[in-house]
Design a protein around this motif. Structure first.
Motif, PDB file in Angstrom:
ATOM      1  N   ILE A  21     -69.163 -38.333 -35.834  1.00 36.97           N
ATOM      2  CA  ILE A  21     -69.477 -37.444 -36.963  1.00 36.97           C
ATOM      3  C   ILE A  21     -68.640 -37.810 -38.181  1.00 36.97           C
ATOM      4  CG2 ILE A  21     -69.298 -35.060 -37.781  1.00 36.97           C
ATOM      5  CD1 ILE A  21     -69.972 -34.210 -34.849  1.00 36.97           C
ATOM      6  N   LEU A  22     -67.351 -38.040 -37.965  1.00 35.19           N
ATOM      7  CA  LEU A  22     -66.464 -38.413 -39.066  1.00 35.19           C
ATOM      8  C   LEU A  22     -66.876 -39.733 -39.701  1.00 35.19           C
ATOM      9  CD1 LEU A  22     -62.924 -37.520 -37.664  1.00 35.19           C
ATOM     10  CD2 LEU A  22     -64.037 -36.458 -39.640  1.00 35.19           C
ATOM     11  N   ARG A  23     -67.189 -40.723 -38.881  1.00 34.78           N
ATOM     12  CA  ARG A  23     -67.533 -42.040 -39.419  1.00 34.78           C
ATOM     13  C   ARG A  23     -68.823 -41.988 -40.217  1.00 34.78           C
ATOM     14  NH1 ARG A  23     -64.605 -44.807 -41.203  1.00 34.78           N
ATOM     15  NH2 ARG A  23     -63.399 -45.359 -39.348  1.00 34.78           N
ATOM     16  N   LYS A  24     -69.789 -41.207 -39.763  1.00 34.50           N
ATOM     17  CA  LYS A  24     -71.040 -41.074 -40.501  1.00 34.50           C
ATOM     18  C   LYS A  24     -70.815 -40.364 -41.833  1.00 34.50           C
ATOM     19  CE  LYS A  24     -75.798 -39.381 -40.091  1.00 34.50           C
ATOM     20  NZ  LYS A  24     -76.799 -38.708 -39.214  1.00 34.50           N
ATOM     21  N   ARG A  25     -69.957 -39.370 -41.811  1.00 37.91           N
ATOM     22  CA  ARG A  25     -69.716 -38.564 -43.016  1.00 37.91           C
ATOM     23  C   ARG A  25     -68.789 -39.284 -44.000  1.00 37.91           C
ATOM     24  NH1 ARG A  25     -70.122 -32.643 -43.441  1.00 37.91           N
ATOM     25  NH2 ARG A  25     -68.886 -31.895 -45.202  1.00 37.91           N
ATOM     26  N   TYR A  26     -67.817 -40.046 -43.485  1.00 38.15           N
ATOM     27  CA  TYR A  26     -66.819 -40.717 -44.327  1.00 38.15           C
ATOM     28  C   TYR A  26     -66.719 -42.191 -43.912  1.00 38.15           C
ATOM     29  CZ  TYR A  26     -65.504 -35.757 -44.622  1.00 38.15           C
ATOM     30  OH  TYR A  26     -65.521 -34.392 -44.759  1.00 38.15           O
ATOM     31  N   PRO A  27     -67.609 -43.050 -44.404  1.00 35.39           N
ATOM     32  CA  PRO A  27     -67.680 -44.445 -43.951  1.00 35.39           C
ATOM     33  C   PRO A  27     -66.391 -45.247 -44.128  1.00 35.39           C
ATOM     34  CG  PRO A  27     -69.651 -43.852 -45.198  1.00 35.39           C
ATOM     35  CD  PRO A  27     -68.677 -42.718 -45.372  1.00 35.39           C
ATOM     36  N   LEU A  28     -65.588 -44.915 -45.127  1.00 38.77           N
ATOM     37  CA  LEU A  28     -64.395 -45.713 -45.415  1.00 38.77           C
ATOM     38  C   LEU A  28     -63.092 -45.032 -45.008  1.00 38.77           C
ATOM     39  CD1 LEU A  28     -65.372 -47.193 -48.896  1.00 38.77           C
ATOM     40  CD2 LEU A  28     -65.651 -48.206 -46.623  1.00 38.77           C
ATOM     41  N   LEU A  29     -63.183 -43.929 -44.312  1.00 40.19           N
ATOM     42  CA  LEU A  29     -61.994 -43.188 -43.892  1.00 40.19           C
ATOM     43  C   LEU A  29     -61.297 -43.885 -42.726  1.00 40.19           C
ATOM     44  CD1 LEU A  29     -60.349 -40.471 -44.051  1.00 40.19           C
ATOM     45  CD2 LEU A  29     -61.919 -39.602 -42.297  1.00 40.19           C
ATOM     46  N   ASP A  30     -59.970 -43.883 -42.729  1.00 37.19           N
ATOM     47  CA  ASP A  30     -59.226 -44.308 -41.549  1.00 37.19           C
ATOM     48  C   ASP A  30     -59.343 -43.217 -40.492  1.00 37.19           C
ATOM     49  OD1 ASP A  30     -58.318 -46.856 -42.130  1.00 37.19           O
ATOM     50  OD2 ASP A  30     -56.434 -46.182 -43.005  1.00 37.19           O
ATOM     51  N   ILE A  31     -59.883 -43.572 -39.332  1.00 36.18           N
ATOM     52  CA  ILE A  31     -60.033 -42.631 -38.222  1.00 36.18           C
ATOM     53  C   ILE A  31     -59.214 -43.162 -37.051  1.00 36.18           C
ATOM     54  CG2 ILE A  31     -61.621 -41.489 -36.640  1.00 36.18           C
ATOM     55  CD1 ILE A  31     -63.830 -41.926 -38.743  1.00 36.18           C
ATOM     56  N   GLU A  32     -58.247 -42.371 -36.645  1.00 37.46           N
ATOM     57  CA  GLU A  32     -57.336 -42.762 -35.576  1.00 37.46           C
ATOM     58  C   GLU A  32     -57.662 -41.972 -34.309  1.00 37.46           C
ATOM     59  OE1 GLU A  32     -52.806 -44.014 -35.815  1.00 37.46           O
ATOM     60  OE2 GLU A  32     -52.984 -41.827 -35.965  1.00 37.46           O
ATOM     61  N   VAL A  33     -57.511 -42.617 -33.170  1.00 42.11           N
ATOM     62  CA  VAL A  33     -57.666 -41.947 -31.880  1.00 42.11           C
ATOM     63  C   VAL A  33     -56.369 -42.139 -31.094  1.00 42.11           C
ATOM     64  CG1 VAL A  33     -60.176 -41.952 -31.678  1.00 42.11           C
ATOM     65  CG2 VAL A  33     -58.896 -43.997 -31.022  1.00 42.11           C
ATOM     66  N   ASP A  34     -55.990 -41.106 -30.368  1.00 42.05           N
ATOM     67  CA  ASP A  34     -54.693 -41.107 -29.684  1.00 42.05           C
ATOM     68  C   ASP A  34     -54.817 -40.382 -28.356  1.00 42.05           C
ATOM     69  OD1 ASP A  34     -52.073 -40.947 -28.853  1.00 42.05           O
ATOM     70  OD2 ASP A  34     -51.365 -39.777 -30.565  1.00 42.05           O
ATOM     71  N   GLY A  35     -54.585 -41.129 -27.270  1.00 41.95           N
ATOM     72  CA  GLY A  35     -54.544 -40.511 -25.955  1.00 41.95           C
ATOM     73  C   GLY A  35     -55.369 -41.233 -24.922  1.00 41.95           C
ATOM     74  N   GLY A  36     -54.693 -41.932 -24.019  1.00 41.35           N
ATOM     75  CA  GLY A  36     -55.378 -42.575 -22.909  1.00 41.35           C
ATOM     76  C   GLY A  36     -56.187 -43.798 -23.273  1.00 41.35           C
ATOM     77  N   LEU A  37     -55.924 -44.390 -24.447  1.00 45.57           N
ATOM     78  CA  LEU A  37     -56.688 -45.564 -24.876  1.00 45.57           C
ATOM     79  C   LEU A  37     -56.184 -46.834 -24.206  1.00 45.57           C
ATOM     80  CD1 LEU A  37     -59.034 -45.516 -26.996  1.00 45.57           C
ATOM     81  CD2 LEU A  37     -57.536 -43.543 -27.150  1.00 45.57           C
TER      82      LEU A  37
END
Length: 236
Positions: A178-194
């Motif tokens: 949802i975030l990537r579709k709404r904000y194509p150039l935003l830095d999106i970080e994921v944290d936990g169990g990666l």
């Protein structure tokens, strides 16, 4: 122009007795950032359905400003600080003076003062980001991304905050999509169990900043794991 992959091994999984050498080892293995989990045992977590504190946000006291200040003397790396604390405003000046690069606060504890907080973070030379827990609706962060003075990164927690080594929650990838579709150039970080087993899922959903602790520091060849994580984000 797309977003840049940033692999940020979590120093929470490092050997705290040799933090400087661990930082150099992991940076020499190809890491872009060092992820610093700043936790306070006084921090309270606010549930989705109520503003009443229901338990301690994080039961552990880990990295703080003195540790970041000490590490900064040994590296010029980007120190990606994830603030799991009750009142982030109290930590902005100490973290800025200590040499933090990024200051990511939790939306759950900052609903009443996030505008002031973002401005203060920037005034202390740090990059503002906002994090949200697994149970927090993604819409909670929209106003912070769309503000006149916005956050520059959103961190989607893929485990409950507080402990390393937890199992990745794949259902959180809906938030990332949802975030990537709404904000194509935003830095999106994921944290936990990666790690290698689920990086393709996170990357294809749109995450470009990857926090990985146990999977990197516990590997016999950290450079191979970091390279794999980066490759997955680049391909996506």
């Amino acid at each position: 122009m797309g977003v840049t992959p940033n692999i940020a091994p979590s120093m929470l999984s490092a050997d705290f007795a040799n933090l400087s050498s661990e930082a150099h080892r992991i940076l020499n293995s190809g890491a872009d950032w060092l992820h610093m989990d700043v936790m306070s045992h006084l921090t309270l977590f606010f549930s989705n359905s109520s503003s009443i504190p229901c338990r301690h946000f994080v039961p552990n006291l880990t990295i703080g400003a003195p540790v970041i200040e000490s590490l900064r003397k040994h590296t010029t790396a980007y120190l990606d600080c994830h603030m799991m604390v009750t009142n982030p405003l109290d930590y902005v000046e100490p973290l800025g003076k200590a040499g933090a690069s990024g200051f990511t606060f939790h939306v759950e504890t900052s609903k009443d003062n996030w505008q002031e907080l973002i401005q203060m973070i920037k005034s202390h030379g740090m990059r503002p980001g906002v994090a949200l827990n697994p149970g927090t609706p993604i819409g909670e962060v929209y106003p912070l991304v769309e503000a006149e003075k916005p956050v520059e990164m959103v961190l989607v927690m893929t485990v409950e905050p507080g402990f390393g080594g937890q199992k990745f929650m794949p259902e959180m990838m809906d938030k990332v999509r949802i975030l990537r579709k709404r904000y194509p150039l935003l830095d999106i970080e994921v944290d936990g169990g990666l790690g290698p087993s689920n990086i393709d899922m996170a990357a294809s959903a749109g995450a470009n900043c990857i926090v990985a602790g146990s999977s990197v520091f516990g590997a016999s060849e950290p450079a191979e794991v970091i390279s794999l994580l980066r490759s997955s984000v680049q391909k996506a």
